[in-house]
Design a protein around this motif. Structure first.
Motif: not given
Length: 351
Positions: A314-339
């Motif tokens: 669900a977060i594929a592609g969100a990890i920075p492609p650059y060399v950053l000293p500090n980073f984090a990527v969090d996924h917040h699952p959402a139930d949107i009601g459609v398949p």
């Protein structure tokens, strides 16, 4: 242990007679150019009939009413097949089948919780209030952000349709205990299993002929149309070609999910990014897809039951492609009601 026969020709070695670097013709190009290639809608079988379908809305729904008499007035109309989730009109031509479906004006029980753009946006916003799952990180982001002035932004993307030129379609024939299907599929094994369950036959008696696909982008991983066509062939007792009307193809797509992203970053005195936090609210589409398509597999079922939350896909592609000293990527699952399902590049399309 069974011994394999020796190859008829010696295995190729060295760099001679290789195909790479050469201009070679595509084997499928002539048929595509002259129109002789067979797509699913091109299949014609003796005594074949045509079917159109209307399905209930997403969620807990059930067919409650239809006007069969109105359908019978359509020239070419032959039969109506119903389940709790859908109704199909069968006719001697595809146009009559579509007209008959419209004439029946099927009515379905509407889910109590109606889903629309506003409810989807609200679900994404609410997901940020829950504890997200940290999918990727590096360095010490908490220390870098402490007391810092951050640059913040929010981005949103809505649902996306596959909208292939060719709608969902499948031709099925059941005769002498053998079920044969012609359809564009990216997962013929799954389509075979689904058709067998729908028709009440063994998988060994189901035969799939994958046809060329008139666009897919991930949509042909799904196999509802195979199940529906298989059941129709058994019920009608004749070869049947089922094609979803364009409206059904849109309303019952397995959409690329809607998503929202909240980004925070810290810059140093030279304007360089030293800290990066991406919080992404989106459905757990990877888990949903695995459960829907592979839920009958014991290994998949066990893996889905393992504790923990968050879906790396669900977060594929969100990890920075650059060399950053500090980073984090969090996924917040959402139930949107459609398949939701796989769409082109998956989450890369919104991250």
């Amino acid at each position: 242990r069974r011994a394999f026969p020796a190859p008829c020709r010696p295995l190729r070695t060295g760099e001679t007679d290789r195909l790479y670097g050469q201009a070679v013709p595509r084997l499928d190009a002539p048929a595509k150019v002259d129109g002789s290639v067979n797509f699913a809608a091109d299949i014609r079988l003796p005594n074949m009939v045509f079917a159109s379908i209307r399905q209930g809305p997403a969620g807990d729904t059930e067919l409650v009413k239809l006007d069969r008499a109105a359908a019978d007035k359509v020239l070419g109309m032959l039969a109506v097949v119903t389940t709790s989730q859908w109704v199909a009109a069968v006719a001697n031509n595809s146009w009559a089948a579509e007209r008959a479906i419209d004439a029946m004006r099927p009515r379905f029980k509407t889910p109590e919780d109606v889903v629309n753009s506003d409810t989807i946006e609200a679900a994404l916003t609410a997901a940020f209030e829950g504890a997200g799952a940290r999918i990727a990180s590096a360095g010490d982001l908490r220390a870098d952000f402490k007391g810092a002035k951050l640059v913040e932004a929010e981005y949103r993307a809505g649902l996306a349709l596959h909208a292939a030129l060719e709608p969902m379609t499948c031709t099925a024939n059941y005769a002498d205990g053998r079920l044969t299907l012609w359809l564009p599929t990216q997962a013929p094994g799954l389509a075979r299993s689904a058709a067998a369950r729908a028709a009440g036959v063994s998988e060994g008696s189901v035969f799939i002929h994958p046809t060329m696909a008139g666009g897919s982008f991930g949509a042909k991983l799904e196999h509802q149309v195979a199940s529906q066509a298989a059941l129709l062939a058994v019920k009608i007792g004749r070869p049947v070609q089922l094609t979803w009307p364009r409206g059904e193809d849109f309303r019952h797509d397995r959409y690329r999910p809607a998503a929202a992203g909240r980004l925070s970053a810290k810059l140093d005195g030279k304007g360089r990014v030293t800290g990066w936090l991406a919080k992404i609210a989106a459905p757990e589409t990877g888990r949903e897809l695995a459960n829907r398509l592979l839920g009958g597999d014991a290994v998949v079922t066990a893996s889905l039951a393992m504790p923990g939350s968050g879906d790396p896909s669900a977060i594929a592609g969100a990890i920075p492609p650059y060399v950053l000293p500090n980073f984090a990527v969090d996924h917040h699952p959402a139930d949107i009601g459609v398949p939701t399902g796989y769409w082109r590049s998956g989450a890369h399309s919104y991250t």
